[in-house]
Write a protein that holds these residues in place. Structure first.
Motif, PDB file in Angstrom:
ATOM      1  N   LEU A   1       0.827  -1.201   0.000  1.00 55.02           N
ATOM      2  CA  LEU A   1       0.000   0.000   0.000  1.00 55.02           C
ATOM      3  C   LEU A   1       0.868   1.260   0.000  1.00 55.02           C
ATOM      4  CD1 LEU A   1      -2.744   1.372   0.066  1.00 55.02           C
ATOM      5  CD2 LEU A   1      -2.702   1.152   2.569  1.00 55.02           C
ATOM      6  N   GLN A   2       1.926   1.270   0.794  1.00 55.86           N
ATOM      7  CA  GLN A   2       2.826   2.427   0.824  1.00 55.86           C
ATOM      8  C   GLN A   2       3.480   2.637  -0.539  1.00 55.86           C
ATOM      9  OE1 GLN A   2       4.995   0.884   4.253  1.00 55.86           O
ATOM     10  NE2 GLN A   2       4.609   2.835   5.305  1.00 55.86           N
ATOM     11  N   LEU A   3       3.901   1.546  -1.182  1.00 54.72           N
ATOM     12  CA  LEU A   3       4.486   1.671  -2.528  1.00 54.72           C
ATOM     13  C   LEU A   3       3.460   2.218  -3.507  1.00 54.72           C
ATOM     14  CD1 LEU A   3       6.654  -1.529  -3.150  1.00 54.72           C
ATOM     15  CD2 LEU A   3       7.423   0.839  -2.967  1.00 54.72           C
ATOM     16  N   TRP A   4       2.265   1.673  -3.465  1.00 49.58           N
ATOM     17  CA  TRP A   4       1.200   2.112  -4.371  1.00 49.58           C
ATOM     18  C   TRP A   4       0.883   3.591  -4.166  1.00 49.58           C
ATOM     19  CZ3 TRP A   4      -0.578   1.319  -8.827  1.00 49.58           C
ATOM     20  CH2 TRP A   4      -1.822   1.795  -9.230  1.00 49.58           C
ATOM     21  N   GLN A   5       0.772   4.001  -2.896  1.00 52.85           N
ATOM     22  CA  GLN A   5       0.488   5.407  -2.621  1.00 52.85           C
ATOM     23  C   GLN A   5       1.614   6.310  -3.134  1.00 52.85           C
ATOM     24  OE1 GLN A   5      -0.259   5.080   1.607  1.00 52.85           O
ATOM     25  NE2 GLN A   5      -2.467   5.027   1.290  1.00 52.85           N
ATOM     26  N   GLY A   6       2.862   5.848  -3.027  1.00 52.25           N
ATOM     27  CA  GLY A   6       3.985   6.610  -3.557  1.00 52.25           C
ATOM     28  C   GLY A   6       3.918   6.735  -5.068  1.00 52.25           C
ATOM     29  N   LEU A   7       3.517   5.651  -5.734  1.00 53.34           N
ATOM     30  CA  LEU A   7       3.386   5.705  -7.198  1.00 53.34           C
ATOM     31  C   LEU A   7       2.240   6.633  -7.598  1.00 53.34           C
ATOM     32  CD1 LEU A   7       4.055   1.977  -8.151  1.00 53.34           C
ATOM     33  CD2 LEU A   7       5.618   3.930  -8.372  1.00 53.34           C
ATOM     34  N   LEU A   8       1.152   6.603  -6.847  1.00 53.47           N
ATOM     35  CA  LEU A   8       0.043   7.521  -7.135  1.00 53.47           C
ATOM     36  C   LEU A   8       0.472   8.970  -6.929  1.00 53.47           C
ATOM     37  CD1 LEU A   8      -3.063   5.697  -5.608  1.00 53.47           C
ATOM     38  CD2 LEU A   8      -2.395   5.881  -8.022  1.00 53.47           C
ATOM     39  N   TYR A   9       1.283   9.213  -5.932  1.00 49.27           N
ATOM     40  CA  TYR A   9       1.804  10.561  -5.703  1.00 49.27           C
ATOM     41  C   TYR A   9       2.604  11.008  -6.924  1.00 49.27           C
ATOM     42  CZ  TYR A   9       3.721  14.524  -3.100  1.00 49.27           C
ATOM     43  OH  TYR A   9       4.051  15.787  -2.676  1.00 49.27           O
ATOM     44  N   ARG A  10       3.404  10.089  -7.482  1.00 53.61           N
ATOM     45  CA  ARG A  10       4.195  10.409  -8.675  1.00 53.61           C
ATOM     46  C   ARG A  10       3.294  10.764  -9.855  1.00 53.61           C
ATOM     47  NH1 ARG A  10       9.390   7.368 -11.274  1.00 53.61           N
ATOM     48  NH2 ARG A  10       9.226   8.305 -13.331  1.00 53.61           N
ATOM     49  N   VAL A  11       2.133  10.137  -9.934  1.00 54.44           N
ATOM     50  CA  VAL A  11       1.183  10.428 -11.011  1.00 54.44           C
ATOM     51  C   VAL A  11       0.561  11.816 -10.807  1.00 54.44           C
ATOM     52  CG1 VAL A  11      -1.052   9.766 -12.001  1.00 54.44           C
ATOM     53  CG2 VAL A  11       0.672   8.017 -11.513  1.00 54.44           C
ATOM     54  N   GLU A  12       0.108  12.097  -9.586  1.00 55.57           N
ATOM     55  CA  GLU A  12      -0.614  13.331  -9.301  1.00 55.57           C
ATOM     56  C   GLU A  12       0.293  14.553  -9.169  1.00 55.57           C
ATOM     57  OE1 GLU A  12      -3.914  13.714  -9.228  1.00 55.57           O
ATOM     58  OE2 GLU A  12      -4.393  11.600  -9.473  1.00 55.57           O
ATOM     59  N   ASP A  13       1.481  14.366  -8.609  1.00 57.75           N
ATOM     60  CA  ASP A  13       2.417  15.475  -8.397  1.00 57.75           C
ATOM     61  C   ASP A  13       3.821  15.024  -8.803  1.00 57.75           C
ATOM     62  OD1 ASP A  13       3.788  17.727  -7.630  1.00 57.75           O
ATOM     63  OD2 ASP A  13       3.479  17.452  -5.485  1.00 57.75           O
ATOM     64  N   PRO A  14       4.094  14.984 -10.099  1.00 53.41           N
ATOM     65  CA  PRO A  14       5.360  14.422 -10.567  1.00 53.41           C
ATOM     66  C   PRO A  14       6.592  15.306 -10.377  1.00 53.41           C
ATOM     67  CG  PRO A  14       4.065  15.173 -12.430  1.00 53.41           C
ATOM     68  CD  PRO A  14       3.206  15.335 -11.208  1.00 53.41           C
ATOM     69  N   ALA A  15       6.411  16.562  -9.970  1.00 57.16           N
ATOM     70  CA  ALA A  15       7.554  17.487  -9.874  1.00 57.16           C
ATOM     71  C   ALA A  15       8.719  16.944  -9.043  1.00 57.16           C
ATOM     72  CB  ALA A  15       7.094  18.850  -9.372  1.00 57.16           C
ATOM     73  N   PRO A  16       8.494  16.359  -7.861  1.00 56.06           N
ATOM     74  CA  PRO A  16       9.642  15.866  -7.097  1.00 56.06           C
ATOM     75  C   PRO A  16      10.385  14.714  -7.801  1.00 56.06           C
ATOM     76  CG  PRO A  16       7.708  16.044  -5.684  1.00 56.06           C
ATOM     77  CD  PRO A  16       7.252  16.257  -7.100  1.00 56.06           C
ATOM     78  N   PHE A  17       9.716  14.042  -8.721  1.00 48.27           N
ATOM     79  CA  PHE A  17      10.279  12.880  -9.402  1.00 48.27           C
ATOM     80  C   PHE A  17      10.941  13.233 -10.731  1.00 48.27           C
ATOM     81  CE2 PHE A  17       6.810  11.484  -6.718  1.00 48.27           C
ATOM     82  CZ  PHE A  17       7.316  10.364  -6.086  1.00 48.27           C
ATOM     83  N   LEU A  18      10.614  14.407 -11.279  1.00 50.68           N
ATOM     84  CA  LEU A  18      11.094  14.793 -12.608  1.00 50.68           C
ATOM     85  C   LEU A  18      11.817  16.140 -12.539  1.00 50.68           C
ATOM     86  CD1 LEU A  18       7.900  13.866 -14.682  1.00 50.68           C
ATOM     87  CD2 LEU A  18      10.019  12.541 -14.491  1.00 50.68           C
ATOM     88  N   PRO A  19      13.137  16.113 -12.373  1.00 56.75           N
ATOM     89  CA  PRO A  19      13.882  17.378 -12.312  1.00 56.75           C
ATOM     90  C   PRO A  19      13.623  18.224 -13.565  1.00 56.75           C
ATOM     91  CG  PRO A  19      15.290  15.522 -11.735  1.00 56.75           C
ATOM     92  CD  PRO A  19      13.995  14.945 -12.238  1.00 56.75           C
ATOM     93  N   GLY A  20      13.423  19.506 -13.346  1.00 53.11           N
ATOM     94  CA  GLY A  20      13.187  20.417 -14.465  1.00 53.11           C
ATOM     95  C   GLY A  20      11.722  20.615 -14.800  1.00 53.11           C
ATOM     96  N   LEU A  21      10.852  19.809 -14.198  1.00 51.01           N
ATOM     97  CA  LEU A  21       9.424  19.956 -14.468  1.00 51.01           C
ATOM     98  C   LEU A  21       8.910  21.228 -13.803  1.00 51.01           C
ATOM     99  CD1 LEU A  21       6.837  18.666 -15.690  1.00 51.01           C
ATOM    100  CD2 LEU A  21       6.467  17.621 -13.450  1.00 51.01           C
ATOM    101  N   GLU A  22       8.297  22.090 -14.608  1.00 52.20           N
ATOM    102  CA  GLU A  22       7.760  23.347 -14.081  1.00 52.20           C
ATOM    103  C   GLU A  22       6.317  23.211 -13.634  1.00 52.20           C
ATOM    104  OE1 GLU A  22       8.578  26.570 -16.768  1.00 52.20           O
ATOM    105  OE2 GLU A  22      10.731  26.154 -16.744  1.00 52.20           O
ATOM    106  N   SER A  23       5.535  22.421 -14.365  1.00 52.45           N
ATOM    107  CA  SER A  23       4.145  22.207 -13.956  1.00 52.45           C
ATOM    108  C   SER A  23       3.590  20.961 -14.626  1.00 52.45           C
ATOM    109  CB  SER A  23       3.275  23.419 -14.308  1.00 52.45           C
ATOM    110  OG  SER A  23       3.138  23.540 -15.710  1.00 52.45           O
TER     111      SER A  23
END
Length: 156
Positions: free
Chosen positions: A23-45
């Motif tokens: 569940l923790q892994l899944w929630q982390g992956l969902l976070y990456r979907v909804e708010d990808p900025a911390p996962f993708l350097p250079g992403l502005e929005s």
């Protein structure tokens, strides 16, 4: 180029690495979907253009480049990011799957499919190992961010 690798999440032999559950892994992956900025350097929005039950269409703004991707969710199992081909990007995909070969032994499998060096004589072939290394480091960072989120911290 097709490239895939596993990252071990839980290691019973290493007490310094706090275990995570599915569940923790899944929630982390969902976070990456909804708010990808911390996962993708250079992403502005990131703008979600469409949302359906298990699929999203997003627009990722990197400043000089804008990319659209379609995200497909398989509940608590996998997330697939399909980059839509455009004038500035040839497209490709990343599938992140949660694997649990034995109870409590969790892994994330990262599987990339790109058009990079698809022709045997392509000059891009010289960059393949560099790209694989960059993907691997990005995925290690992804797991680090998921661990931070699971511990109640803020991603950086």
């Amino acid at each position: 180029m097709n490239f895939e690798h596993l990252i071990q999440i839980n290691d019973a032999e290493n007490p310094l690495v706090p275990p995570l559950n599915r569940l923790q892994l899944w929630q982390g992956l969902l976070y990456r979907v909804e708010d990808p900025a911390p996962f993708l350097p250079g992403l502005e929005s990131c703008t979600i253009l469409e949302r359906q039950a298990n699929e999203l269409l997003r627009e990722l703004d990197f400043g000089p480049a804008t990319i659209r991707d379609r995200v497909t969710l398989v509940e608590a199992e996998s997330v697939r990011f399909d980059i839509l081909p455009s004038a500035t990007h040839a497209g490709g995909s990343l599938t992140i799957s949660i694997e649990e070969p034995e109870p409590g032994y969790l892994f994330l499998r990262f599987a990339y499919q790109t058009t990079l060096a698809s022709a045997p004589e392509s000059e891009e072939r010289a960059y393949i190992e560099y790209v694989k290394s960059a993907y691997h480091q990005s995925d290690v960072d992804c797991v680090r961010i998921i661990r931070t989120l699971a511990a109640g911290g803020e991603p950086q």
